[in-house]
Scaffold this motif. Structure first.
Motif, PDB file in Angstrom:
ATOM      1  N   ILE A  92      26.316  -3.425 -29.516  1.00 50.33           N
ATOM      2  CA  ILE A  92      26.633  -4.111 -28.265  1.00 50.33           C
ATOM      3  C   ILE A  92      25.461  -3.897 -27.317  1.00 50.33           C
ATOM      4  O   ILE A  92      25.039  -2.769 -27.062  1.00 50.33           O
ATOM      5  CB  ILE A  92      27.936  -3.569 -27.635  1.00 50.33           C
ATOM      6  CG1 ILE A  92      29.117  -3.744 -28.600  1.00 50.33           C
ATOM      7  CG2 ILE A  92      28.204  -4.250 -26.298  1.00 50.33           C
ATOM      8  CD1 ILE A  92      29.468  -5.175 -28.956  1.00 50.33           C
ATOM      9  N   GLY A  93      24.945  -4.975 -26.802  1.00 49.62           N
ATOM     10  CA  GLY A  93      23.825  -4.926 -25.874  1.00 49.62           C
ATOM     11  C   GLY A  93      22.780  -5.956 -26.278  1.00 49.62           C
ATOM     12  O   GLY A  93      22.940  -6.638 -27.289  1.00 49.62           O
ATOM     13  N   GLU A  94      21.937  -6.157 -25.520  1.00 52.98           N
ATOM     14  CA  GLU A  94      21.200  -5.249 -24.661  1.00 52.98           C
ATOM     15  C   GLU A  94      21.912  -5.222 -23.314  1.00 52.98           C
ATOM     16  O   GLU A  94      22.163  -6.246 -22.712  1.00 52.98           O
ATOM     17  CB  GLU A  94      19.765  -5.744 -24.527  1.00 52.98           C
ATOM     18  CG  GLU A  94      18.886  -4.919 -23.688  1.00 52.98           C
ATOM     19  CD  GLU A  94      17.396  -5.250 -23.899  1.00 52.98           C
ATOM     20  OE1 GLU A  94      16.590  -4.597 -23.239  1.00 52.98           O
ATOM     21  OE2 GLU A  94      17.058  -6.113 -24.714  1.00 52.98           O
ATOM     22  N   THR A  95      22.206  -4.046 -22.862  1.00 56.62           N
ATOM     23  CA  THR A  95      22.916  -3.846 -21.612  1.00 56.62           C
ATOM     24  C   THR A  95      22.283  -2.675 -20.882  1.00 56.62           C
ATOM     25  O   THR A  95      21.380  -2.041 -21.397  1.00 56.62           O
ATOM     26  CB  THR A  95      24.414  -3.601 -21.871  1.00 56.62           C
ATOM     27  OG1 THR A  95      25.095  -3.514 -20.616  1.00 56.62           O
ATOM     28  CG2 THR A  95      24.653  -2.323 -22.675  1.00 56.62           C
ATOM     29  N   GLY A  96      22.763  -2.394 -19.717  1.00 59.62           N
ATOM     30  CA  GLY A  96      22.259  -1.243 -18.976  1.00 59.62           C
ATOM     31  C   GLY A  96      22.016  -1.559 -17.522  1.00 59.62           C
ATOM     32  O   GLY A  96      22.662  -2.435 -16.949  1.00 59.62           O
ATOM     33  N   LEU A  97      21.062  -0.835 -16.956  1.00 55.86           N
ATOM     34  CA  LEU A  97      20.731  -0.965 -15.536  1.00 55.86           C
ATOM     35  C   LEU A  97      19.226  -1.047 -15.374  1.00 55.86           C
ATOM     36  O   LEU A  97      18.491  -0.303 -16.019  1.00 55.86           O
ATOM     37  CB  LEU A  97      21.258   0.245 -14.755  1.00 55.86           C
ATOM     38  CG  LEU A  97      22.759   0.533 -14.870  1.00 55.86           C
ATOM     39  CD1 LEU A  97      23.089   1.854 -14.179  1.00 55.86           C
ATOM     40  CD2 LEU A  97      23.585  -0.609 -14.312  1.00 55.86           C
ATOM     41  N   ASP A  98      18.786  -1.936 -14.498  1.00 57.29           N
ATOM     42  CA  ASP A  98      17.361  -2.067 -14.226  1.00 57.29           C
ATOM     43  C   ASP A  98      17.167  -2.258 -12.731  1.00 57.29           C
ATOM     44  O   ASP A  98      17.420  -3.327 -12.194  1.00 57.29           O
ATOM     45  CB  ASP A  98      16.771  -3.257 -14.988  1.00 57.29           C
ATOM     46  CG  ASP A  98      15.250  -3.296 -14.929  1.00 57.29           C
ATOM     47  OD1 ASP A  98      14.670  -2.829 -13.927  1.00 57.29           O
ATOM     48  OD2 ASP A  98      14.647  -3.808 -15.889  1.00 57.29           O
ATOM     49  N   TYR A  99      16.736  -1.187 -12.073  1.00 56.91           N
ATOM     50  CA  TYR A  99      16.481  -1.231 -10.633  1.00 56.91           C
ATOM     51  C   TYR A  99      14.975  -1.236 -10.356  1.00 56.91           C
ATOM     52  O   TYR A  99      14.548  -1.063  -9.220  1.00 56.91           O
ATOM     53  CB  TYR A  99      17.082  -0.014  -9.937  1.00 56.91           C
ATOM     54  CG  TYR A  99      18.565   0.214 -10.131  1.00 56.91           C
ATOM     55  CD1 TYR A  99      19.427  -0.784 -10.557  1.00 56.91           C
ATOM     56  CD2 TYR A  99      19.108   1.466  -9.868  1.00 56.91           C
ATOM     57  CE1 TYR A  99      20.787  -0.533 -10.717  1.00 56.91           C
ATOM     58  CE2 TYR A  99      20.458   1.717 -10.018  1.00 56.91           C
ATOM     59  CZ  TYR A  99      21.295   0.718 -10.446  1.00 56.91           C
ATOM     60  OH  TYR A  99      22.644   0.974 -10.595  1.00 56.91           O
ATOM     61  N   ALA A 100      14.165  -1.435 -11.368  1.00 59.70           N
ATOM     62  CA  ALA A 100      12.709  -1.306 -11.224  1.00 59.70           C
ATOM     63  C   ALA A 100      12.115  -2.299 -10.239  1.00 59.70           C
ATOM     64  O   ALA A 100      11.062  -2.042  -9.668  1.00 59.70           O
ATOM     65  CB  ALA A 100      12.029  -1.460 -12.579  1.00 59.70           C
ATOM     66  N   ARG A 101      12.779  -3.411 -10.050  1.00 55.32           N
ATOM     67  CA  ARG A 101      12.253  -4.412  -9.123  1.00 55.32           C
ATOM     68  C   ARG A 101      12.915  -4.320  -7.757  1.00 55.32           C
ATOM     69  O   ARG A 101      12.929  -5.285  -7.002  1.00 55.32           O
ATOM     70  CB  ARG A 101      12.439  -5.805  -9.714  1.00 55.32           C
ATOM     71  CG  ARG A 101      11.638  -5.984 -10.995  1.00 55.32           C
ATOM     72  CD  ARG A 101      11.778  -7.380 -11.554  1.00 55.32           C
ATOM     73  NE  ARG A 101      11.056  -7.454 -12.819  1.00 55.32           N
ATOM     74  CZ  ARG A 101      11.575  -7.915 -13.929  1.00 55.32           C
ATOM     75  NH1 ARG A 101      12.802  -8.362 -13.968  1.00 55.32           N
ATOM     76  NH2 ARG A 101      10.844  -7.963 -15.029  1.00 55.32           N
ATOM     77  N   GLY A 102      13.505  -3.174  -7.468  1.00 51.82           N
ATOM     78  CA  GLY A 102      14.108  -2.954  -6.161  1.00 51.82           C
ATOM     79  C   GLY A 102      15.413  -3.690  -5.968  1.00 51.82           C
ATOM     80  O   GLY A 102      15.564  -4.456  -5.020  1.00 51.82           O
ATOM     81  N   ALA A 103      16.368  -3.494  -6.842  1.00 57.90           N
ATOM     82  CA  ALA A 103      17.651  -4.182  -6.780  1.00 57.90           C
ATOM     83  C   ALA A 103      18.386  -3.869  -5.473  1.00 57.90           C
ATOM     84  O   ALA A 103      18.430  -2.723  -5.029  1.00 57.90           O
ATOM     85  CB  ALA A 103      18.513  -3.784  -7.971  1.00 57.90           C
ATOM     86  N   GLU A 104      18.963  -4.900  -4.889  1.00 57.20           N
ATOM     87  CA  GLU A 104      19.792  -4.760  -3.685  1.00 57.20           C
ATOM     88  C   GLU A 104      21.143  -4.172  -4.088  1.00 57.20           C
ATOM     89  O   GLU A 104      21.556  -4.282  -5.250  1.00 57.20           O
ATOM     90  CB  GLU A 104      19.981  -6.132  -3.031  1.00 57.20           C
ATOM     91  CG  GLU A 104      18.692  -6.770  -2.555  1.00 57.20           C
ATOM     92  CD  GLU A 104      18.050  -5.999  -1.405  1.00 57.20           C
ATOM     93  OE1 GLU A 104      18.788  -5.498  -0.545  1.00 57.20           O
ATOM     94  OE2 GLU A 104      16.812  -5.889  -1.392  1.00 57.20           O
TER      95      GLU A 104
END
Length: 183
Positions: A92-104
């Motif tokens: 299952i995925g690709e899933t997760g979290l990516d805040y590298a671009r400065g997520a609001e």
């Protein structure tokens, strides 16, 4: 034996192979790659990706929606579980979290809800997770723990965090991938 544990075969530039996917797969086999996991990143492209790899027994797939995919079908538990019934779906995925671009904050909440849905699907079908995590170390580990992801494990793909994060992921039963971003 070489295994490509994370590829996006439906996004390969086939120009050097005369736009022939079978010729590309023949070249990968000749190079010693015996197995591949073609990782899904959105639900709209999934049927075409699944059809593309269907004739090639050495290619397995995963189903999921990448955290950076902001448009398109939002995955539900029911939808992911229905797709995961396919014997070729191994994760299952690709899933997760990516805040590298400065997520609001609103974007971070959306990614976290989606991540929880993927973890629930993995637990329900007993398949491992393919996790993309960038600049979201604390939230990634917190959600994995809160949602009981240690029951299925998986791989921390796109891993760019520190040793403490790697150790925590390993303790939860995950493998660590050293992707091109790191190298």
């Amino acid at each position: 034996m070489f295994v490509d544990s994370h590829c996006h075969l439906d996004r390969v530039d086939l120009t050097p192979y005369g736009k022939d996917f079978a010729a590309f797969i023949e070249a990968t086999t000749a190079a010693g790659i015996e197995q591949m996991l073609c990782v899904g990143i959105d639900l709209e492209a999934y049927p075409a990706m699944r059809g593309l790899v269907d004739p090639f027994a050495q290619i397995q797939v995963s189903v999921g929606v990448h955290p950076n995919e902001a448009s398109g079908e939002e995955p539900t538990l029911e939808r992911l579980l229905a797709l995961a019934e396919d014997a070729r779906v191994r994760a299952i995925g690709e899933t997760g979290l990516d805040y590298a671009r400065g997520a609001e904050p609103q974007e971070m909440e959306r990614q976290q809800r989606r991540f929880r849905t993927h973890i629930a699907a993995a637990r329900a079908c007993g398949k491992p997770l393919v996790i993309h995590t960038r600049a979201a170390r604390a939230d990634t580990l917190r959600l994995l723990e809160e949602e009981g992801a240690d029951a299925v494990g998986g791989v921390m793909h796109c891993f760019t965090e520190d040793w403490d994060t790697a150790r925590a992921a390993l303790d939860l039963g995950f493998m660590i991938s050293f992707s091109g971003i790191l190298t």
